[in-house]
Design a protein around this motif. Structure first.
Motif, short mmCIF file in Angstrom:
data_model
loop_
_atom_site.label_atom_id
_atom_site.label_comp_id
_atom_site.label_asym_id
_atom_site.label_seq_id
_atom_site.Cartn_x
_atom_site.Cartn_y
_atom_site.Cartn_z
N TRP A 355 -0.80 2.68 -38.80
CA TRP A 355 -0.32 2.42 -37.44
C TRP A 355 -1.18 1.35 -36.76
O TRP A 355 -0.66 0.41 -36.14
CB TRP A 355 -0.36 3.71 -36.62
N ALA A 356 -2.50 1.46 -36.89
CA ALA A 356 -3.39 0.52 -36.22
C ALA A 356 -3.21 -0.90 -36.73
O ALA A 356 -3.34 -1.87 -35.97
CB ALA A 356 -4.84 0.96 -36.40
N MET A 357 -2.90 -1.07 -38.01
CA MET A 357 -2.79 -2.40 -38.61
C MET A 357 -1.38 -2.96 -38.55
O MET A 357 -1.16 -4.10 -38.97
CB MET A 357 -3.26 -2.35 -40.06
N ASP A 358 -0.45 -2.21 -38.05
CA ASP A 358 0.95 -2.66 -38.01
C ASP A 358 1.16 -3.56 -36.78
O ASP A 358 1.05 -3.09 -35.65
CB ASP A 358 1.87 -1.44 -37.95
N PRO A 359 1.47 -4.83 -36.96
CA PRO A 359 1.69 -5.71 -35.80
C PRO A 359 2.91 -5.32 -34.98
O PRO A 359 3.04 -5.71 -33.82
CB PRO A 359 1.84 -7.10 -36.42
N LEU A 360 3.83 -4.55 -35.58
CA LEU A 360 5.03 -4.10 -34.88
C LEU A 360 4.94 -2.63 -34.49
O LEU A 360 5.96 -1.97 -34.30
CB LEU A 360 6.26 -4.34 -35.78
N ARG A 361 3.72 -2.13 -34.36
CA ARG A 361 3.53 -0.71 -34.07
C ARG A 361 4.23 -0.31 -32.78
O ARG A 361 4.33 -1.09 -31.83
CB ARG A 361 2.04 -0.38 -33.98
N ARG A 362 4.71 0.93 -32.77
CA ARG A 362 5.27 1.51 -31.55
C ARG A 362 4.17 2.28 -30.84
O ARG A 362 3.56 3.18 -31.40
CB ARG A 362 6.43 2.44 -31.89
N MET A 363 3.92 1.90 -29.61
CA MET A 363 2.84 2.52 -28.86
C MET A 363 3.27 3.88 -28.34
O MET A 363 4.42 4.06 -27.90
CB MET A 363 2.42 1.64 -27.69
N PRO A 364 2.38 4.87 -28.39
CA PRO A 364 2.70 6.15 -27.76
C PRO A 364 2.72 5.99 -26.25
O PRO A 364 2.33 4.95 -25.71
CB PRO A 364 1.55 7.05 -28.21
N THR A 365 3.17 7.00 -25.57
CA THR A 365 3.21 6.94 -24.11
C THR A 365 1.81 6.73 -23.56
O THR A 365 0.80 7.06 -24.20
CB THR A 365 3.78 8.24 -23.54
N ARG A 366 1.74 6.16 -22.37
CA ARG A 366 0.45 5.82 -21.79
C ARG A 366 -0.43 7.06 -21.61
O ARG A 366 -1.64 7.00 -21.84
CB ARG A 366 0.66 5.10 -20.45
N TRP A 367 0.19 8.17 -21.22
CA TRP A 367 -0.64 9.36 -21.01
C TRP A 367 -1.21 9.86 -22.33
O TRP A 367 -2.34 10.38 -22.36
CB TRP A 367 0.17 10.47 -20.32
N TRP A 368 -0.48 9.69 -23.45
CA TRP A 368 -0.98 10.13 -24.75
C TRP A 368 -2.13 9.22 -25.20
O TRP A 368 -3.10 9.69 -25.79
CB TRP A 368 0.14 10.14 -25.77
N GLN A 369 -2.04 7.92 -24.91
CA GLN A 369 -3.15 7.02 -25.21
C GLN A 369 -4.40 7.44 -24.45
O GLN A 369 -5.51 7.43 -24.98
CB GLN A 369 -2.78 5.59 -24.84
N ARG A 370 -4.21 7.83 -23.20
CA ARG A 370 -5.37 8.25 -22.40
C ARG A 370 -5.97 9.54 -22.96
O ARG A 370 -7.19 9.71 -22.98
CB ARG A 370 -4.94 8.44 -20.94
N VAL A 371 -5.10 10.45 -23.38
CA VAL A 371 -5.60 11.69 -24.00
C VAL A 371 -6.42 11.37 -25.25
O VAL A 371 -7.50 11.91 -25.47
CB VAL A 371 -4.43 12.63 -24.34
#
Length: 562
Positions: A355-371
């Motif tokens: 996921w981290a190396m995928d240039p077309l990755r789908r980002m999780p929701t902002r609250w999940w990134q913060r978690v």
């Protein structure tokens, strides 16, 4: 999430010199050594499992009996002998080259160190076909820096070596799953022999992971074309042939007690109850993942929603099948320890790295990134804070290395979070692994060996060497701190006594004997000594913190008085 291999070094790994990017295996080995060698030689033997394994191996080496497993006078019929053979080979090699000896605990840790390195290299080697070269490298680096593997690489027991067998076996299984027509008989033989080795290390745990993954894939795919490629018709007999000789030998040597105690005692007690107070509710591994997989757990958490959405993609499907069913089994088992889920970490790290190396990755929701980033911050700063206060709690003073852990952890969190905000997710993952090096070094090399109250057994052995030089371990008994580390430090002939009364009777049973009596058993010891008209002389004391029981203990050494 499949990433193809780049034709030139990946610029997103700017934290790594290009010369090492061109030699990924060398880079990974150097990373492992930088992460794991601090504390490897200086940490004393820990209780309880490490000291039990090391003492059992030491007694094998001393006696020349490589079939039966004993700790002191007690049979240790819980795990197969594979790890003891590896440890014994390490000790013999070090003694032959005069680089170490059987008294050095690090001599027994060598198989764990090499097992961890092999697991990291296997994750990279076979991960390339699943997630691509760049992501496989990142996933292997993330695995190397995971706190649970860092800990296991420092401990002389089975789990790092088991991880190597599981990573290799699952890597071969992935080849059979993705390209069954190209899977050779030689690869199939390697798969079954590696599983046989895993059985000799920890019984059914190793084969359980590919078995559950295979069942999951067969159900999800409504078929198993890969099964013929694995050649179970002769592969299963090969697995049995690899493991059976020792099991037959130990069955004969113990008159069947090994199987009765290993299956009926050890394995079933782990399933049905929390063995040795290591119980936990379902969800324990999920809640502790942020700490166990520090500093890379946050990337895995960010990747999981995408991984689930892409579960029809064959490589992702395989990695999820590696993780999910075995994880559920570990959550269902009553006995829970953080390292039990370690065989699933290669798959988790590869999912996160893909996921981290995928240039077309789908980002999780902002609250999940913060978690996810909060998990990183809480785990890192919590680890550093615990290190900082450890000296104050145990020694009543702050130690420099413990205080250094705080800025190292803060730097790691800040740099990784900054890289993530800039969208350099691969670089963030690698920076986390690299910046973990000074943090782990401060704790494992700078701080932990200096926390003298934790290391009761070596101090007890040193006190005995001064107060009773030349004492045979068969003339020494102890009550109040009957931990395996005492056997390793003092000698396998040490009598582990249950009560102070037993200690007085042991002391009076022969001349030249010495006993160590814990403060809680002191009254019973003195009462029985008076009843036996046994004059006693105090020759030393050792005070420390028994971290396995969470309490302070004072050991008073006695011999017969004049």
């Amino acid at each position: 999430m499949h990433i193809s291999a780049p034709s030139r070094p990946d610029r997103s790994f700017g934290a790594l010199p290009e010369a090492l990017q061109r030699r990924p295996r060398l880079a990974l080995v150097l990373l492992c050594l930088a992460l794991w060698l601090p504390g490897f030689f200086t940490l004393p033997a820990t209780d309880r499992d490490e000291s039990r394994f090391a003492q059992a191996t030491k007694q094998m080496v001393d006696s020349g009996d490589y079939v039966r497993i004993r700790v002191g006078e007690e049979e240790r019929n819980k795990k197969p002998a594979g790890i003891h053979w590896l440890q014994a080979a390490s000790v013999h090699l070090l003694e032959a080259t005069r680089l170490g000896n059987r008294q050095d605990i690090w001599a027994y840790r060598i198989p764990s160190l090499f097992g961890g390195i092999l697991a990291v290299l296997a994750t990279f080697h076979w991960g390339r076909s699943l997630v691509g070269r760049r992501a496989a490298f990142l996933g292997a680096a993330m695995l190397a820096s995971s706190l649970v593997l860092v800990a296991e690489a420092h401990i002389a027991k089975t789990d790092a070596a088991l991880l190597a067998t599981v990573a290799a076996a699952m890597g071969l299984f992935a080849q059979a799953y993705l390209r069954p027509g190209q899977f050779t008989a030689r690869q199939a033989a390697a798969f079954w022999l590696i599983l046989g080795a895993s059985v000799l290390l920890k019984g059914p745990v190793g084969p359980m992971v590919p078995l559950l993954a295979g069942i999951t894939l067969a159900v999800a795919d409504r078929g198993a074309p890969w099964l013929r490629a694995l050649r179970p018709g002769w592969g299963l007999p090969l697995l049995v042939a690899a493991a059976a000789p020792w099991f037959v030998a130990i069955g004969v040597a113990t008159e069947g007690r090994f199987f009765q105690q290993a299956v009926g005692g050890d394995m079933l007690s782990k399933i049905g109850s929390g063995e040795e107070k290591h119980g936990g509710p379902p969800g324990f591994y999920l809640l502790s993942f942020g700490i166990a997989a520090f500093p890379s757990a946050w990337i895995v958490l960010c990747a999981l929603p995408t991984a689930w959405r892409e579960r029809l993609n064959p490589p992702t499907r395989f990695l999820l099948a590696w993780v999910v069913p075995s994880w559920l089994v570990f959550e269902a088992v009553q006995t829970k320890l953080p390292h039990y889920t370690l065989p699933l970490y290669p798959a988790l790290m590869l999912l996160g790295a893909a996921w981290a190396m995928d240039p077309l990755r789908r980002m999780p929701t902002r609250w999940w990134q913060r978690v996810a980033l909060a998990v990183l911050a809480l785990a890192g700063l919590g680890l550093a804070l615990a290190a900082a206060v450890a000296g104050d709690v145990l020694l009543r003073r702050l130690l420099g290395p413990g205080l250094l852990a705080l800025p190292f952890a803060a730097l790691l969190v800040w740099v990784v979070a900054r890289a993530a905000r800039q969208g350099a997710w691969g670089c963030a993952g690698l920076l986390g692994a690299l910046l973990a090096i000074p943090l782990y070094a401060a704790v494992l090399e700078g701080l932990a060996p200096r926390l003298a109250p934790l290391w009761i057994a070596p101090r007890l052995a040193a006190t005995l060497a001064v107060a009773a030089p030349g004492l045979d371990s068969r003339d020494f008994g102890i009550t109040g701190h009957s931990e395996p580390s005492v056997l390793f430090a003092v000698g396998g002939g040490t009598s582990l006594l249950r009560t102070g009364t037993d200690a007085a009777r042991f002391l009076g049973a022969g001349p030249g004997r010495v006993v160590a009596v814990g403060n809680r058993a002191e009254q019973d010891f003195q009462r029985e000594a008076a009843a036996l008209n046994l004059p006693v002389q105090e020759i030393g004391t050792v005070t420390g913190f028994n971290y396995t029981r969470g309490r302070w203990v004072t050991l008073i050494l006695y011999r017969q008085g004049a």
